[in-house]
Design a protein around this motif. Structure first.
Motif, PDB file in Angstrom:
ATOM      1  N   ASP A 288      31.974 -25.247 -60.953  1.00 35.55           N
ATOM      2  CA  ASP A 288      31.053 -25.857 -61.871  1.00 35.55           C
ATOM      3  C   ASP A 288      29.802 -25.670 -60.819  1.00 35.55           C
ATOM      4  OD1 ASP A 288      32.786 -26.020 -63.756  1.00 35.55           O
ATOM      5  OD2 ASP A 288      33.248 -28.394 -63.300  1.00 35.55           O
ATOM      6  N   GLU A 289      29.944 -26.366 -59.812  1.00 33.45           N
ATOM      7  CA  GLU A 289      28.665 -26.225 -58.786  1.00 33.45           C
ATOM      8  C   GLU A 289      28.137 -24.951 -58.606  1.00 33.45           C
ATOM      9  OE1 GLU A 289      31.321 -29.904 -57.831  1.00 33.45           O
ATOM     10  OE2 GLU A 289      31.696 -27.454 -57.995  1.00 33.45           O
ATOM     11  N   PHE A 290      28.976 -23.874 -58.201  1.00 33.59           N
ATOM     12  CA  PHE A 290      28.606 -22.282 -58.371  1.00 33.59           C
ATOM     13  C   PHE A 290      27.591 -22.132 -59.486  1.00 33.59           C
ATOM     14  CE2 PHE A 290      28.713 -18.111 -59.071  1.00 33.59           C
ATOM     15  CZ  PHE A 290      28.613 -17.422 -57.647  1.00 33.59           C
ATOM     16  N   THR A 291      28.047 -22.401 -60.600  1.00 35.61           N
ATOM     17  CA  THR A 291      27.353 -21.932 -61.904  1.00 35.61           C
ATOM     18  C   THR A 291      26.361 -22.650 -62.184  1.00 35.61           C
ATOM     19  OG1 THR A 291      29.794 -21.525 -63.114  1.00 35.61           O
ATOM     20  CG2 THR A 291      28.074 -21.880 -64.482  1.00 35.61           C
ATOM     21  N   ALA A 292      26.229 -23.840 -61.910  1.00 34.15           N
ATOM     22  CA  ALA A 292      24.932 -24.713 -62.072  1.00 34.15           C
ATOM     23  C   ALA A 292      23.910 -24.289 -61.240  1.00 34.15           C
ATOM     24  CB  ALA A 292      25.506 -26.175 -61.877  1.00 34.15           C
ATOM     25  N   ALA A 293      24.424 -23.739 -59.782  1.00 29.55           N
ATOM     26  CA  ALA A 293      23.151 -23.176 -59.237  1.00 29.55           C
ATOM     27  C   ALA A 293      22.652 -22.024 -59.635  1.00 29.55           C
ATOM     28  CB  ALA A 293      23.782 -23.088 -57.592  1.00 29.55           C
ATOM     29  N   VAL A 294      23.430 -21.090 -60.139  1.00 30.90           N
ATOM     30  CA  VAL A 294      22.944 -19.823 -60.561  1.00 30.90           C
ATOM     31  C   VAL A 294      22.179 -19.937 -61.730  1.00 30.90           C
ATOM     32  CG1 VAL A 294      23.882 -17.878 -61.764  1.00 30.90           C
ATOM     33  CG2 VAL A 294      24.970 -18.623 -59.573  1.00 30.90           C
ATOM     34  N   LEU A 295      22.744 -20.948 -62.905  1.00 28.85           N
ATOM     35  CA  LEU A 295      21.721 -20.957 -63.936  1.00 28.85           C
ATOM     36  C   LEU A 295      20.554 -21.722 -63.921  1.00 28.85           C
ATOM     37  CD1 LEU A 295      24.808 -21.655 -66.658  1.00 28.85           C
ATOM     38  CD2 LEU A 295      23.684 -19.462 -66.085  1.00 28.85           C
ATOM     39  N   ASP A 296      20.525 -22.768 -63.034  1.00 23.94           N
ATOM     40  CA  ASP A 296      19.162 -23.346 -62.621  1.00 23.94           C
ATOM     41  C   ASP A 296      18.525 -22.330 -61.976  1.00 23.94           C
ATOM     42  OD1 ASP A 296      17.808 -25.974 -62.010  1.00 23.94           O
ATOM     43  OD2 ASP A 296      17.774 -25.076 -59.964  1.00 23.94           O
ATOM     44  N   PHE A 297      18.751 -21.478 -60.978  1.00 22.23           N
ATOM     45  CA  PHE A 297      17.777 -20.332 -60.784  1.00 22.23           C
ATOM     46  C   PHE A 297      17.327 -19.626 -61.594  1.00 22.23           C
ATOM     47  CE2 PHE A 297      17.594 -16.035 -58.444  1.00 22.23           C
ATOM     48  CZ  PHE A 297      16.666 -16.466 -57.547  1.00 22.23           C
TER      49      PHE A 297
END
Length: 307
Positions: A288-297
């Motif tokens: 979840d943290e990985f995906t959130a970082a990618v999508l925020d970027f």
């Protein structure tokens, strides 16, 4: 000169969407890739070289990006490189051929480990070609220096887990395969056993990961013709104008935390995401943290991204 050959669409499930399988041919060598999702194109280049890319399938971002899951040449369904030239520049050339095949003016590039080397080389060689870089558990140098750093981190991992047989075995396999080079790796199966031997060290807590998501597996193609590669773009990082997201697991032993911080100081516009409960596979350990970082970027750097 690039030749392009499209295979018929294949409705192979990849997360919540269907994937279309395509083929690009560069100098007579086939590279297979699969496209799934909607939005700007984002080639996904796995680690290795030779490791098959299915471990890096990322269904969640497909709601916002067209994820281009590449079988890097020398792995998966793609051809081997007949001349053994596995330079980062060669891989980057194939990556650009994929974007050209998709008629993509630009896109993101997500590279994991060795795939991150390729992403950096792509950005250095082709300024302005990308919308952004997602550099995941990687470094800006490959060779003896990185292997020495990884060996120190492996020793630290074994010391943290002295009661776990898998940790001790990982240290033994690393010593035999990388340090003393006494382990013979002559085919796909031997290479796979070697990777699985060190796999426990690729997680902050392999036992917890196995309990939660099952036993991790990797497939690999062994290419005896592959030439050794030394590579270093640290002195060229400052030439990268594209925004960069650097993701690293605190306990990554292969591309240690220091490599991420070093890489992140190069591009003019970069941000760092440290996954503090992960090793080399944060997309599994902290999905979840990985995906959130990618999508925020993507949402803060891209244009016309679906929300």
């Amino acid at each position: 000169m690039n030749e392009t050959n499209h295979s018929p669409p294949a409705g192979r499930p990849m997360g919540t969407t269907k994937a279309e399988t395509r083929t690009v041919i560069v100098d007579g060598v086939r590279e297979v890739y699969r496209v799934a999702g909607e939005g700007p194109f984002c080639p996904v280049h796995s680690g290795g070289p030779g490791v098959h890319p299915e471990y890096l399938r990322l269904p969640a971002p497909e709601e916002h990006l067209s994820m281009v899951h590449v079988d890097p040449v020398g792995s998966g369904d793609s051809d081997l490189l007949p001349d053994g030239d596995c330079s980062m520049a060669r891989y980057a050339r194939f990556a650009e051929a994929v974007l050209c095949d998709l008629a993509a003016r630009t896109g993101y590039f997500l590279g994991h480990s060795h795939g991150g080397f390729v992403a950096l080389q792509f950005a250095v060689d082709r300024p302005g070609r990308l919308e952004g870089l997602i550099l995941y558990d990687t470094a800006a140098v490959y060779g003896r220096e990185l292997m020495e750093a990884a060996t120190e981190e492996m020793a630290a991992f074994v010391q943290r887990r002295p009661d776990r047989p898998g940790a001790v075995e990982a240290g033994r396999v690393w010593e035999a395969a990388v340090v003393s080079q006494t382990m013979e790796i002559a085919d796909d199966e031997a290479h796979r056993r070697c990777l699985h031997g060190i796999l426990p060290a690729c997680f902050a807590d392999c036992r917890r990961t196995v309990e939660r998501v099952g036993e991790p597996t990797l497939r690999v193609t062994h290419d005896a013709n592959r030439h050794p590669v030394g590579w270093d773009v640290r002195d060229r990082l400052g030439t990268i104008d594209e925004p960069a997201l650097v993701i690293v697991g605190t306990y990554d032993f292969i591309c240690p935390l220091s490599c991420a911080y070093e890489t992140g100081t190069g591009p003019a516009d970069s941000r760092l995401c440290e996954l503090r409960a992960s090793g080399h596979f944060g997309h599994v350990e902290e999905a979840d943290e990985f995906t959130a970082a990618v999508l925020d970027f993507v949402h803060t750097t891209g244009k016309g991204i679906r929300t």
